[in-house]
Motif scaffolding. Structure first.
Motif, short mmCIF file in Angstrom:
data_model
loop_
_atom_site.label_atom_id
_atom_site.label_comp_id
_atom_site.label_asym_id
_atom_site.label_seq_id
_atom_site.Cartn_x
_atom_site.Cartn_y
_atom_site.Cartn_z
N CYS A 1 2.68 -5.26 -6.19
CA CYS A 1 2.01 -4.72 -5.01
C CYS A 1 0.50 -4.93 -5.10
O CYS A 1 -0.16 -5.29 -4.12
CB CYS A 1 2.33 -3.24 -4.85
N ALA A 2 -0.04 -4.69 -6.29
CA ALA A 2 -1.49 -4.87 -6.47
C ALA A 2 -1.89 -6.33 -6.25
O ALA A 2 -2.91 -6.62 -5.61
CB ALA A 2 -1.89 -4.42 -7.88
N LEU A 3 -1.07 -7.27 -6.75
CA LEU A 3 -1.35 -8.70 -6.54
C LEU A 3 -1.27 -9.05 -5.06
O LEU A 3 -2.07 -9.84 -4.55
CB LEU A 3 -0.35 -9.54 -7.33
N VAL B 1 10.16 10.67 3.89
CA VAL B 1 10.79 9.40 4.29
C VAL B 1 10.43 8.31 3.28
O VAL B 1 11.29 7.55 2.82
CB VAL B 1 10.36 9.00 5.71
N ALA B 2 9.16 8.23 2.92
CA ALA B 2 8.71 7.21 1.97
C ALA B 2 9.32 7.44 0.58
O ALA B 2 9.76 6.50 -0.08
CB ALA B 2 7.19 7.20 1.88
N LEU C 1 -0.20 9.23 2.12
CA LEU C 1 1.13 8.61 2.21
C LEU C 1 1.71 8.80 3.60
O LEU C 1 2.30 7.87 4.17
CB LEU C 1 2.04 9.22 1.15
N ALA C 2 1.56 9.99 4.17
CA ALA C 2 2.08 10.26 5.52
C ALA C 2 1.44 9.35 6.56
O ALA C 2 2.11 8.83 7.46
CB ALA C 2 1.86 11.72 5.87
N GLU D 1 0.83 -1.21 0.00
CA GLU D 1 0.00 0.00 0.00
C GLU D 1 0.87 1.26 0.00
O GLU D 1 0.54 2.25 -0.67
CB GLU D 1 -0.92 -0.01 1.22
N LEU D 2 1.99 1.20 0.72
CA LEU D 2 2.91 2.34 0.80
C LEU D 2 3.53 2.63 -0.57
O LEU D 2 3.58 3.78 -1.02
CB LEU D 2 3.99 2.05 1.84
#
Length: 610
Positions: free
Chosen positions: A526-528, A458-459, A433-434, A409-410
């Motif tokens: 990521c989606a999978l 950071v991300a 995102l935060a 998700e990130l």
């Protein structure tokens, strides 16, 4: 201008080793290195990379009379304290010299030209003293030196060049000790001739924890034999214990939560010192890279050397032999072959290496949830055709399903932020995102807890594009006073080893000047991961056992047929690629250059979405 902060970072830069790793593929300018500096690839013979002094010897058939090799017990508290005092006694004068020079220049208003000359002289003296200290004391300080040697973007050239040899050229163990350790660990004291028909006296590589020798088994298989240094475990664990104690005591004075970092690296070291754990990790990582994120078998983007049968103990590991050169020696080797940096051939090889590594780590993180935790350039081997092998699986990290979902998700939120087309959309995505960053367990310094710009930065530093501008005026330079990493109070231990992989990939892309987005590369996986998050599934290394049981009962033949068909398709694809590579190599130089330039333009258009 040098600052005391920069030099202090030399000795607290384990966080750089874990979160801020940037690889170097430059030519080194340091002192003459040990002859085995290129690991498995110092010279060419029939277009193969081999060691220049690999004179294989037939193992002696006489039983060793020298007794048992002692592996010392852990250091006592007093021994650890003495070791720490000795280290800082030798290092603090270097730090003091830099601070004194800063004050001198400030008071005397020294011209810039004279300052530069003085800094160069001080760098030469300081780097020599630091290198000698690390060589003498070894242990975890060698790990520090290895990190400094790769950070050409942060540290003076004198330091990176002198410490470069720590990547793979630590003084090797004498061969009589090698024989004793292997005999004791694998053969219960019997001579090596009971297992090997030949065993190279000179190591392929000699590192801080272990060294590797090429050997041939009695059945003719060529293997690599990795053995642990007998006296290394007490020093390494003692040094980590010291650093944990110091970082905890000075927690309020340090810019980053180093205690968490040292705890994670300490746990990783325990695994790294146990070759039985490494053998299991090799098999799991191989499962991870040979299966897509949805668990279906597919072509391996990288090779993982596997243990040979059960020829493994806590301190000796016999594994597949890997031909190739380490990534940190790639540029000079290409130049020796007449391939200049920036040429189409060099760029195509760089893109292939980067794509292979990003695909492999995407599968490890979001598919199997089992990650190679030490991806520095010395552990990435490049073979013919830019084929990538990941060696040294001693450090690894398992990510449970909930954390894989959070991470997915990130990464998708990072992609959404980068694709925002207006300020309103970007502001909404930044808040999302935060919140995900905080939800993953990252805590910010007091007074910064609600700073969405910081949490978002950071991300983006970890997963964003390598040219992504950070919000809030934060810097991508990890040693800058406005680096988002310096505003983090604590972060989950899972990010320590994981961050090394992400920053490694971004560092390679930056050095090769290739547009690169982790969020884009990993988006589909990521989606999978998120789609499959509703219920637990059997690990990949458990599915193979289940498949065998089905075979024995003659059940689910359709599944078996689909797997065979998939493997045949991969085989055919690989054969076609190798055939094209042979055709291109056989072309005249002028025509070959035109073909490579056309292929490079095709790849660039594909990445640009044209």
């Amino acid at each position: 201008m040098r600052s005391l902060t920069l030099l202090v970072a030399c000795f607290f830069c384990f966080v750089e080793h874990s979160l801020c790793f940037s690889p170097s593929t430059r030519n080194s300018c340091g002192r003459q290195r040990h002859d085995n500096r290129n690991n498995m690839s110092c010279c060419r013979r029939d277009n193969k990379f081999v060691h220049p002094r690999n004179a294989a010897v037939a193992p002696t058939s006489d039983k060793d009379d020298a007794g048992v090799v002692d592996f010392p017990p852990p250091l006592t508290s007093m021994q650890r304290t003495k070791r720490a005092i000795e280290f800082y006694k030798r290092v603090l004068p270097v730090l003091a010299a830099y601070k004194a020079k800063e004050l001198e220049f400030k008071l005397k208003k020294t011209p810039e030209e004279k300052q530069q000359q003085a800094w160069q002289e001080l760098d030469e003296w300081g780097s020599t003293r630091i290198a000698e200290t690390i060589h003498d004391m070894k242990g975890f300080y060698v790990k520090t030196g290895q990190v400094i040697s790769t950070r050409v973007d942060l540290f003076p050239e004198a330091y990176t060049s002198k410490l470069q040899e720590l990547q793979d050229s630590i003084e090797p163990m004498p061969f009589d000790l090698v024989e004793k350790v292997v005999s004791q660990e694998l053969l219960d004291g019997a001579p090596l001739s009971e297992l090997f028909s030949s065993f190279d006296k000179e190591p392929l590589g000699s590192a801080s924890i272990a060294q590797v020798h090429k050997a041939t088994l009695l059945d003719g298989r060529v293997v690599a034999v990795k053995l642990q240094r007998p006296n290394v475990e007490p020093k390494l664990l003692g040094d980590v214990a010291n650093l944990k104690r110091i970082s905890k005591a000075l927690a309020k004075s340090l810019p980053v939560d180093y205690y968490t970092v040292f705890c994670e690296l300490g746990d990783a070291l325990v695994n790294e010192l146990d070759f039985l754990a490494e053998a299991q990790a090799m098999r799991k990582i191989d499962f991870a890279v040979s299966h897509d994120t949805d668990g279906s078998p597919t072509e391996r983007p990288v090779s993982i050397p596997l243990p040979v049968g059960e020829l493994v103990s806590k301190r000796v590991l016999v594994m597949d032999f890997v031909e190739g050169i380490p990534l940190n020696r790639l540029q000079e080797t290409l130049q020796e072959r007449g391939i200049e940096p920036g040429s189409p051939e060099s760029k195509i090889a760089g893109r292939r290496i980067l794509d292979s590594l990003s695909l492999a780590f995407g599968r490890m993180i979001f598919g199997a949830g089992f990650i190679h935790g030490d991806p520095h350039p010395g552990n990435i081997f490049i073979g013919e055709g830019a084929k990538v092998s990941l060696i040294d699986c001693g450090q690894f990290k398992a990510l449970p399903r909930p954390q894989r979902v959070q991470l997915a998700e990130l990464v998708l939120a990072v992609a959404e932020y980068q694709e925002a087309t207006d300020d309103t959309q970007r502001e909404m995505t930044k808040t999302k995102l935060a919140n995900l960053v905080r939800g993953f367990g990252v805590t910010l310094l007091q007074g910064k807890e609600d700073d969405d710009d910081l949490a978002c930065a950071v991300a983006l530093l970890l997963f964003g594009d390598n040219c992504q501008e950070l919000p809030g005026g934060y810097s991508t330079n990890e040693l800058s006073e406005v680096s988002p990493i310096k505003q983090v109070a604590s972060f989950p231990q899972e990010l320590v080893l994981l961050g090394r992989a992400t920053v490694l990939l971004k560092g390679i892309a930056k050095r090769l000047d290739i547009p690169f987005s982790l969020a884009q590369k990993w988006g589909a996986g990521c989606a999978l991961t998120i789609d499959a998050a509703s219920e637990p599934v059997l690990p990949l290394w458990g599915k193979e056992v289940a498949a065998v049981s089905r075979d024995e009962n003659n059940c689910n033949e359709k599944v078996r047929f689909q797997q065979v068909a998939s493997l045949l398709k991969q085989w055919g694809k690989g054969k076609g690629k190798r055939f094209l590579e042979r055709v291109v190599k056989s072309l005249p130089p002028d025509m070959r250059a035109k073909v490579l330039e056309a292929e490079l333009r095709r790849q660039e258009r594909k990445e640009a979405g044209m």
